[in-house]
Motif scaffolding. Sequence first.
Motif, mmCIF file in Angstrom:
data_model
loop_
_atom_site.group_PDB
_atom_site.id
_atom_site.type_symbol
_atom_site.label_atom_id
_atom_site.label_comp_id
_atom_site.label_asym_id
_atom_site.label_seq_id
_atom_site.Cartn_x
_atom_site.Cartn_y
_atom_site.Cartn_z
ATOM 1 N N SER A 12 -1.791 27.027 -16.997
ATOM 2 C CA SER A 12 -1.803 26.769 -15.559
ATOM 3 C C SER A 12 -3.190 27.022 -14.974
ATOM 4 C CB SER A 12 -0.773 27.651 -14.851
ATOM 5 O OG SER A 12 0.523 27.365 -15.299
ATOM 6 N N LEU A 13 -3.803 28.147 -15.371
ATOM 7 C CA LEU A 13 -5.155 28.451 -14.875
ATOM 8 C C LEU A 13 -6.166 27.417 -15.360
ATOM 9 C CD1 LEU A 13 -5.402 32.350 -15.216
ATOM 10 C CD2 LEU A 13 -5.352 30.997 -13.112
ATOM 11 N N LEU A 14 -6.039 26.996 -16.613
ATOM 12 C CA LEU A 14 -6.954 25.972 -17.141
ATOM 13 C C LEU A 14 -6.796 24.661 -16.381
ATOM 14 C CD1 LEU A 14 -6.995 26.380 -21.033
ATOM 15 C CD2 LEU A 14 -8.956 26.350 -19.492
ATOM 16 N N LEU B 125 -12.631 35.212 -19.284
ATOM 17 C CA LEU B 125 -12.029 36.328 -20.031
ATOM 18 C C LEU B 125 -10.541 36.451 -19.720
ATOM 19 C CD1 LEU B 125 -14.863 38.990 -19.599
ATOM 20 C CD2 LEU B 125 -14.170 37.898 -21.742
ATOM 21 N N ALA B 126 -10.182 36.272 -18.435
ATOM 22 C CA ALA B 126 -8.771 36.359 -18.048
ATOM 23 C C ALA B 126 -7.956 35.251 -18.710
ATOM 24 C CB ALA B 126 -8.654 36.276 -16.527
ATOM 25 N N LEU C 150 -15.902 31.977 -26.196
ATOM 26 C CA LEU C 150 -14.832 32.961 -26.384
ATOM 27 C C LEU C 150 -13.852 32.506 -27.458
ATOM 28 C CD1 LEU C 150 -14.030 34.019 -22.703
ATOM 29 C CD2 LEU C 150 -14.899 35.495 -24.514
ATOM 30 N N GLN C 151 -13.569 31.216 -27.493
ATOM 31 C CA GLN C 151 -12.639 30.695 -28.487
ATOM 32 C C GLN C 151 -13.240 30.706 -29.886
ATOM 33 O OE1 GLN C 151 -11.770 26.902 -26.736
ATOM 34 N NE2 GLN C 151 -10.263 27.728 -25.287
ATOM 35 N N GLU C 152 -14.574 30.615 -29.985
ATOM 36 C CA GLU C 152 -15.236 30.687 -31.288
ATOM 37 C C GLU C 152 -15.235 32.107 -31.854
ATOM 38 O OE1 GLU C 152 -19.193 29.256 -30.967
ATOM 39 O OE2 GLU C 152 -18.601 27.204 -30.436
ATOM 40 N N MET C 153 -15.194 33.095 -30.986
ATOM 41 C CA MET C 153 -15.310 34.485 -31.416
ATOM 42 C C MET C 153 -14.074 34.915 -32.203
ATOM 43 S SD MET C 153 -16.156 37.829 -29.087
ATOM 44 C CE MET C 153 -14.604 37.672 -28.202
ATOM 45 N N SER C 154 -14.297 35.523 -33.344
ATOM 46 C CA SER C 154 -13.196 35.975 -34.184
ATOM 47 C C SER C 154 -12.550 37.228 -33.597
ATOM 48 C CB SER C 154 -13.706 36.282 -35.597
ATOM 49 O OG SER C 154 -12.675 36.843 -36.386
#
Length: 268
Positions: free
Chosen positions: A96-98, A83-84, A152-156
């Motif tokens: 950077s976190l990824l 989520l962050a 999360l990336q799929e969510m509109s």
Amino acid sequence: MKKRNYGNIYLIIVFILLYAPIFYLMFYSFNSGGTMHGFKGFTLGYYKEVFSDTRLLIIVLNTFVIALLSSVIATAIGVCGALAIKFMPRPFGKNSLLSLNNVLIVSPDVIIGASFLIFFTILGIKLGFISVLVSHIAFSIPIVVLMVLPKLQEMSPTLIDAARDLGASQWNVLSKVILPYIAPGVLAGFFMALTYSLDDFAVTFFVTGNGFSTLSVEIYSRARQGISLSINALSTLIFLFTILLVIGYYFINRRNGNKGIRSGATKE
């Protein structure tokens, strides 16, 4: 057609190479001859030996307690991390976190295990249950993040905007919109963390102390002492349990998919 046939043949060869040693091991776990070079008769004696070994049963319990606890904690932290990363406004911080998350995924287990050993030694933490639990939580978190982020990336974004327009608080948006939507990813992350924890050897080998062990470390130590078909029996039981986990995860996913289809049909 020929390309399709070649593809099927390739898959068959791969599956044979992967599963033939496992089935060979399982087959000889029933051998009364005591070796893996000639099947002399059927017996369940090695399975009885496994279940009558009190020390081994305690190790099995330790393994499952570690796996369940680390998976639950890693799933909670991993969801927060995903989520962050998703809602971080600055691209540099997000990337950077990824990158840091992905580095932990591709890092060799030996390096991670040695790093944890040095870390616990410096802090003066006694090697045992706590050290193994913390290590399993640490290497499971990146796995959960990678499972949750795609959902999360799929969510509109309009779903969140609509909930806010209707007066939903931040907690309501999280609990009633975001978490139900990403639930399949959360479940996948939990099961992946669970299987990784059950199977891990390299990291666990570095951070276990005297008086505490897990199944992977115990099987390794027994195998070094010589061939014993009780190892085959124990490995067979672990393999069957893993299959049950995979089947359970498949049916849970299938049920969630059917619910989603039904709810969509009802709305229409």
